[in-house]
Design a protein around this motif. Structure first.
Motif, PDB file in Angstrom:
ATOM      1  N   THR A  46       0.766  -1.165   0.031  1.00 20.56           N
ATOM      2  CA  THR A  46       0.076   0.102   0.007  1.00 20.56           C
ATOM      3  C   THR A  46       0.905   1.165   0.153  1.00 20.56           C
ATOM      4  O   THR A  46       0.280   2.081  -0.448  1.00 20.56           O
ATOM      5  CB  THR A  46      -0.996  -0.124   1.224  1.00 20.56           C
ATOM      6  N   LEU A  47       1.939   1.066   0.466  1.00 19.92           N
ATOM      7  CA  LEU A  47       2.739   2.421   0.639  1.00 19.92           C
ATOM      8  C   LEU A  47       3.757   2.583  -0.500  1.00 19.92           C
ATOM      9  O   LEU A  47       3.609   3.723  -0.964  1.00 19.92           O
ATOM     10  CB  LEU A  47       3.950   2.337   1.908  1.00 19.92           C
ATOM     11  N   PHE A  48       4.180   1.677  -1.287  1.00 17.95           N
ATOM     12  CA  PHE A  48       4.819   1.763  -2.578  1.00 17.95           C
ATOM     13  C   PHE A  48       3.935   1.274  -3.636  1.00 17.95           C
ATOM     14  O   PHE A  48       3.854   0.023  -3.574  1.00 17.95           O
ATOM     15  CB  PHE A  48       5.955   1.065  -2.625  1.00 17.95           C
ATOM     16  N   LYS A  49       3.340   1.868  -4.622  1.00 19.68           N
ATOM     17  CA  LYS A  49       2.417   1.560  -5.358  1.00 19.68           C
ATOM     18  C   LYS A  49       3.073   0.724  -6.680  1.00 19.68           C
ATOM     19  O   LYS A  49       4.119   1.054  -6.796  1.00 19.68           O
ATOM     20  CB  LYS A  49       1.650   3.017  -6.232  1.00 19.68           C
ATOM     21  N   GLY A  50       2.571  -0.202  -7.023  1.00 20.84           N
ATOM     22  CA  GLY A  50       2.944  -1.131  -8.402  1.00 20.84           C
ATOM     23  C   GLY A  50       3.937  -1.936  -7.772  1.00 20.84           C
ATOM     24  O   GLY A  50       4.551  -2.905  -8.517  1.00 20.84           O
ATOM     25  N   VAL A  51       4.106  -2.424  -6.296  1.00 20.29           N
ATOM     26  CA  VAL A  51       5.126  -3.236  -6.054  1.00 20.29           C
ATOM     27  C   VAL A  51       4.252  -4.560  -5.498  1.00 20.29           C
ATOM     28  O   VAL A  51       3.221  -4.431  -4.821  1.00 20.29           O
ATOM     29  CB  VAL A  51       5.530  -2.664  -4.674  1.00 20.29           C
ATOM     30  N   LYS A  52       4.937  -5.558  -5.840  1.00 21.95           N
ATOM     31  CA  LYS A  52       4.235  -6.994  -5.285  1.00 21.95           C
ATOM     32  C   LYS A  52       5.250  -7.614  -4.631  1.00 21.95           C
ATOM     33  O   LYS A  52       6.382  -7.944  -4.997  1.00 21.95           O
ATOM     34  CB  LYS A  52       4.130  -7.878  -6.585  1.00 21.95           C
ATOM     35  N   VAL A  53       4.928  -7.931  -3.504  1.00 27.85           N
ATOM     36  CA  VAL A  53       5.844  -8.584  -2.363  1.00 27.85           C
ATOM     37  C   VAL A  53       5.849 -10.255  -2.759  1.00 27.85           C
ATOM     38  O   VAL A  53       4.682 -10.831  -2.512  1.00 27.85           O
ATOM     39  CB  VAL A  53       5.331  -8.179  -1.080  1.00 27.85           C
ATOM     40  N   ALA A  54       6.908 -10.853  -2.868  1.00 29.36           N
ATOM     41  CA  ALA A  54       7.083 -12.215  -2.854  1.00 29.36           C
ATOM     42  C   ALA A  54       7.185 -12.818  -1.444  1.00 29.36           C
ATOM     43  O   ALA A  54       6.745 -14.081  -1.077  1.00 29.36           O
ATOM     44  CB  ALA A  54       8.046 -12.420  -3.888  1.00 29.36           C
ATOM     45  N   LYS A  55       7.933 -12.343  -0.725  1.00 29.10           N
ATOM     46  CA  LYS A  55       8.425 -12.950   0.671  1.00 29.10           C
ATOM     47  C   LYS A  55       8.756 -11.915   1.758  1.00 29.10           C
ATOM     48  O   LYS A  55       9.316 -10.965   1.221  1.00 29.10           O
ATOM     49  CB  LYS A  55       9.640 -13.854   0.422  1.00 29.10           C
ATOM     50  N   VAL A  56       8.475 -12.267   2.951  1.00 26.93           N
ATOM     51  CA  VAL A  56       9.050 -11.380   4.002  1.00 26.93           C
ATOM     52  C   VAL A  56       9.768 -12.271   5.091  1.00 26.93           C
ATOM     53  O   VAL A  56       9.207 -13.140   5.477  1.00 26.93           O
ATOM     54  CB  VAL A  56       7.776 -10.452   4.592  1.00 26.93           C
ATOM     55  N   ASN A  57      10.942 -11.684   5.581  1.00 28.15           N
ATOM     56  CA  ASN A  57      11.527 -12.384   6.565  1.00 28.15           C
ATOM     57  C   ASN A  57      11.872 -11.184   7.661  1.00 28.15           C
ATOM     58  O   ASN A  57      12.073 -10.329   7.501  1.00 28.15           O
ATOM     59  CB  ASN A  57      12.971 -12.804   6.261  1.00 28.15           C
ATOM     60  N   THR A  58      11.492 -11.669   8.808  1.00 28.33           N
ATOM     61  CA  THR A  58      11.528 -10.948  10.118  1.00 28.33           C
ATOM     62  C   THR A  58      12.613 -11.016  11.034  1.00 28.33           C
ATOM     63  O   THR A  58      12.812 -12.454  11.188  1.00 28.33           O
ATOM     64  CB  THR A  58      10.351 -10.857  10.704  1.00 28.33           C
TER      65      THR A  58
END
Length: 99
Positions: A46-58
């Motif tokens: 939502t913050l960065f338009k046109g971006v698709k997230v594949a994976k998140v590591n925390t």
């Protein structure tokens, strides 16, 4: 309590290692300690338009011992997220000027 994307993503982490990972579409952020991976992915999209997230590591980062003269204390604990974007996704423009 309603949390917005700005409450979840606090700030970008700008270090030599994190800037080197931007070539592989990996971006590092400081996030809220209570945020989970799904919330972080939605907040980045939502913050960065046109971006698709594949994976998140925390990563939960423990506070470090700091001294000020005789007294010693700990810095705050915080949470870090490394967000990997999908292949067809565009890059985050904020980091493009840093390289």
């Amino acid at each position: 309590m309603a949390t917005t994307a700005y409450d979840i993503i606090k700030r970008p982490i700008i270090t030599e290692q994190s800037m080197a990972e931007t070539e592989a579409k990996k971006y590092t952020f400081e996030v809220a300690k209570s945020a989970n991976k799904i919330e972080i992915a939605k907040a980045v999209e939502t913050l960065f338009k046109g971006v698709k997230v594949a994976k998140v590591n925390t990563i939960s980062v423990r506070g470090r011992l700091k001294r000020m003269g005789r007294t010693a204390g700990y810095t705050s604990d915080w949470k870090k997220a490394v967000v990997t974007l999908a292949e067809g996704s565009k890059t985050i423009e904020f980091f493009d000027g840093m390289i």
